[in-house]
Design a protein around this motif. Structure first.
Motif, PDB file in Angstrom:
ATOM      1  N   TYR A 197     -21.250  46.235  78.778  1.00 36.22           N
ATOM      2  CA  TYR A 197     -19.920  46.571  79.280  1.00 36.22           C
ATOM      3  C   TYR A 197     -18.939  45.483  78.863  1.00 36.22           C
ATOM      4  O   TYR A 197     -19.033  44.348  79.322  1.00 36.22           O
ATOM      5  N   ASP A 198     -18.018  45.849  78.002  1.00 34.72           N
ATOM      6  CA  ASP A 198     -17.022  44.916  77.487  1.00 34.72           C
ATOM      7  C   ASP A 198     -15.873  44.800  78.490  1.00 34.72           C
ATOM      8  O   ASP A 198     -15.286  45.802  78.896  1.00 34.72           O
ATOM      9  N   GLY A 199     -15.558  43.549  78.879  1.00 32.76           N
ATOM     10  CA  GLY A 199     -14.467  43.325  79.825  1.00 32.76           C
ATOM     11  C   GLY A 199     -13.128  43.814  79.312  1.00 32.76           C
ATOM     12  O   GLY A 199     -12.207  44.063  80.095  1.00 32.76           O
ATOM     13  N   ASN A 200     -13.001  43.965  77.998  1.00 31.08           N
ATOM     14  CA  ASN A 200     -11.759  44.479  77.425  1.00 31.08           C
ATOM     15  C   ASN A 200     -11.528  45.944  77.795  1.00 31.08           C
ATOM     16  O   ASN A 200     -10.432  46.470  77.592  1.00 31.08           O
ATOM     17  N   CYS A 260     -14.780  36.916  79.616  1.00 30.96           N
ATOM     18  CA  CYS A 260     -14.008  37.728  78.676  1.00 30.96           C
ATOM     19  C   CYS A 260     -12.695  37.055  78.273  1.00 30.96           C
ATOM     20  O   CYS A 260     -12.330  37.058  77.100  1.00 30.96           O
ATOM     21  N   ILE A 261     -11.991  36.479  79.236  1.00 30.53           N
ATOM     22  CA  ILE A 261     -10.723  35.806  78.917  1.00 30.53           C
ATOM     23  C   ILE A 261     -10.983  34.598  78.030  1.00 30.53           C
ATOM     24  O   ILE A 261     -10.252  34.344  77.064  1.00 30.53           O
ATOM     25  N   TRP A 262     -12.041  33.848  78.344  1.00 27.72           N
ATOM     26  CA  TRP A 262     -12.377  32.652  77.558  1.00 27.72           C
ATOM     27  C   TRP A 262     -12.640  33.037  76.104  1.00 27.72           C
ATOM     28  O   TRP A 262     -12.204  32.347  75.177  1.00 27.72           O
ATOM     29  N   TYR A 263     -13.329  34.155  75.890  1.00 30.33           N
ATOM     30  CA  TYR A 263     -13.681  34.583  74.537  1.00 30.33           C
ATOM     31  C   TYR A 263     -12.556  35.373  73.847  1.00 30.33           C
ATOM     32  O   TYR A 263     -12.687  35.743  72.688  1.00 30.33           O
ATOM     33  N   SER A 264     -11.459  35.614  74.567  1.00 29.83           N
ATOM     34  CA  SER A 264     -10.393  36.439  73.995  1.00 29.83           C
ATOM     35  C   SER A 264      -9.551  35.695  72.976  1.00 29.83           C
ATOM     36  O   SER A 264      -8.736  36.285  72.266  1.00 29.83           O
ATOM     37  N   THR A 265      -9.736  34.368  72.893  1.00 27.40           N
ATOM     38  CA  THR A 265      -8.961  33.588  71.924  1.00 27.40           C
ATOM     39  C   THR A 265      -9.869  32.559  71.270  1.00 27.40           C
ATOM     40  O   THR A 265     -10.891  32.171  71.827  1.00 27.40           O
ATOM     41  N   THR A 286      -1.162  33.382  68.439  1.00 28.63           N
ATOM     42  CA  THR A 286      -0.219  34.114  69.295  1.00 28.63           C
ATOM     43  C   THR A 286      -0.706  34.332  70.721  1.00 28.63           C
ATOM     44  O   THR A 286       0.101  34.570  71.620  1.00 28.63           O
ATOM     45  N   GLY A 287      -2.004  34.253  70.937  1.00 33.11           N
ATOM     46  CA  GLY A 287      -2.530  34.539  72.273  1.00 33.11           C
ATOM     47  C   GLY A 287      -2.553  36.020  72.582  1.00 33.11           C
ATOM     48  O   GLY A 287      -2.629  36.427  73.740  1.00 33.11           O
ATOM     49  N   GLU A 288      -2.511  36.835  71.546  1.00 35.64           N
ATOM     50  CA  GLU A 288      -2.496  38.285  71.743  1.00 35.64           C
ATOM     51  C   GLU A 288      -3.738  38.769  72.495  1.00 35.64           C
ATOM     52  O   GLU A 288      -3.669  39.651  73.337  1.00 35.64           O
ATOM     53  N   GLY A 289      -4.892  38.137  72.204  1.00 32.92           N
ATOM     54  CA  GLY A 289      -6.129  38.522  72.872  1.00 32.92           C
ATOM     55  C   GLY A 289      -6.089  38.248  74.359  1.00 32.92           C
ATOM     56  O   GLY A 289      -6.582  39.039  75.168  1.00 32.92           O
ATOM     57  N   VAL A 290      -5.494  37.119  74.741  1.00 30.82           N
ATOM     58  CA  VAL A 290      -5.370  36.764  76.156  1.00 30.82           C
ATOM     59  C   VAL A 290      -4.509  37.787  76.887  1.00 30.82           C
ATOM     60  O   VAL A 290      -4.879  38.289  77.957  1.00 30.82           O
ATOM     61  N   THR A 291      -3.371  38.118  76.295  1.00 29.71           N
ATOM     62  CA  THR A 291      -2.466  39.112  76.921  1.00 29.71           C
ATOM     63  C   THR A 291      -3.153  40.464  77.043  1.00 29.71           C
ATOM     64  O   THR A 291      -2.996  41.159  78.053  1.00 29.71           O
ATOM     65  N   ARG A 292      -3.936  40.825  76.024  1.00 30.31           N
ATOM     66  CA  ARG A 292      -4.643  42.109  76.047  1.00 30.31           C
ATOM     67  C   ARG A 292      -5.595  42.193  77.239  1.00 30.31           C
ATOM     68  O   ARG A 292      -5.648  43.202  77.952  1.00 30.31           O
ATOM     69  N   VAL A 293      -6.355  41.110  77.477  1.00 30.62           N
ATOM     70  CA  VAL A 293      -7.302  41.124  78.596  1.00 30.62           C
ATOM     71  C   VAL A 293      -6.554  41.144  79.929  1.00 30.62           C
ATOM     72  O   VAL A 293      -6.950  41.862  80.860  1.00 30.62           O
TER      73      VAL A 293
END
Length: 363
Positions: A235-238, A261-266, A272-279
């Motif tokens: 189960y992906d936290g995204n 999940c947040i830690w691995y998002s960037t 840009t931190g786009e992954g962090v905002t996505r999560v």
């Protein structure tokens, strides 16, 4: 023991080659061939190869730690004899130093070469979709198999669990007044932390645990009372909102993401931190208004992290965390983040290892 005083330049060069050059070249060829075989799927990554990778990782830690420790003691002894004017013993100490250094190199150089080559190699394989080592790290024999248990014990010594309960109760007291509370951990790993919190929290809390990796061994067991559930599968936290929907849930009250999940998002390539905002967007959809996201926020210096890594890999001692906290990693991306500023109120609580960042959903 090598007598450095009688070595010619030619002899010294030969020693350097056999102790430094040959191990380096052999390890380099082996590492590159190993990577090529994995890259073009000539071989599959198996339990045996994972165990080999873990053993080499441990050899790197043990060999560097003990080699530097012993070489340091020899150097101090040699310096002491030199200062005291006992030149004969100082000369013997120097010969011991040279001999030990050369023989250490036979172990340290090849293991370090493999470590650095495959560190980049495994990252390249992940980007190409060939192999994600995260799927192997937590199975028995994997590099991080014992780390969740070690972390659990370390946090227990630091009274992290009790502080977590007290701090979240202060910040989110409204949640504790609800008749039923849904507590979700999207990156639970073995679930040891969540299991301890379940024992401490009021029994009106429903703990839901998930993880991206489905190969985790030794994870927490689902309770028969339905109040503590570790969901089987990947189960992906995204995709937390749809993951909850599969369980018949619309939303949650608390999302705990400790180096998950947040830690691995960037990563270091993220500007840009786009992954962090996505999560955060995904978690926002998965939270009720007034619900909170809780992440680890201990402030660690790089030298402290290095020390912790050396003592864990060299002596199996846990002095602290081996990587920066989630908050440290994403802080540059959440400061002045329009989405987070608009939808969350942020509060930092606790001190030292027990420091947490809590994001309360306000809209």
């Amino acid at each position: 023991m090598i007598d450095a005083s009688v070595l010619t330049i030619s002899d010294f060069v030969k020693l350097l080659f056999w102790c430094f050059g040959a191990p380096f070249l052999i390890s380099l060829v082996f590492s590159l061939m190993f990577w090529i075989f994995l890259r073009f799927r000539v071989i599959s990554f198996t339990y045996g190869l994972n165990l080999m990778n873990t053993i080499i990782d441990r050899v790197v830690g043990y060999s560097i730690f003990w080699s530097l420790s012993i070489l340091g003691l020899i150097l101090l002894t040699m310096a002491a004899f030199w200062i005291l004017g006992i030149l004969t013993l100082a000369s013997i100490s120097f010969n011991v130093f040279v001999t030990f250094l050369l023989y250490c190199a036979i172990v340290v150089i090849p293991s370090l070469t493999y470590y650095f080559v495959m560190e980049q190699g495994f990252n390249a394989l992940k980007k190409r979709g060939v192999l994600d080592l995260k799927d192997w790290d937590y199975v028995k024999g994997g590099k991080l198999y014992r780390w969740p248990d070690a972390t659990y014990k370390y946090l227990k010594r630091k009274k992290w669990y009790n502080d977590f309960l007290l701090n979240t109760k202060d910040v989110a007291s409204h949640i504790y007044k609800l008749s039923n509370v849904v507590f979700v951990s999207p990156s639970a790993n073995k679930g040891r932390i969540e299991e301890k919190l379940y024992d401490l929290f009021p029994k009106k809390f429903d703990f839901i645990l998930m993880d991206y990796s489905q190969n985790i061994e030794g994870k927490a067991i689902t309770k028969s009372n339905g109040k503590f559930t570790y969901v089987d599968g990947s189960y992906d936290g995204n995709n937390l909102k749809s993951n909850l929907a599969k369980l018949g849930m619309c939303s949650s009250d608390i999302i705990m993401d400790i180096r998950g999940c947040i830690w691995y998002s960037t990563d270091k390539d993220d500007d840009t931190g786009e992954g962090v905002t996505r999560v955060f967007r995904e978690y926002h959809k998965s939270l009720k208004v007034g619900g909170v996201i809780i992440i680890d926020a201990v402030q660690l210096k790089s030298k402290t992290i290095t020390r912790n890594q050396i003592f864990y890999k060299g002596m199996n001692l846990v002095l602290g965390f081996q990587e920066i906290s989630t908050y440290q990693k994403i802080q540059g991306f959440i400061d002045n983040n329009d989405f987070i500023d608009k939808h969350f109120h942020t509060e930092i609580v606790g001190e030292g290892s027990n420091r947490l960042a809590i994001f309360k959903k306000i809209s």
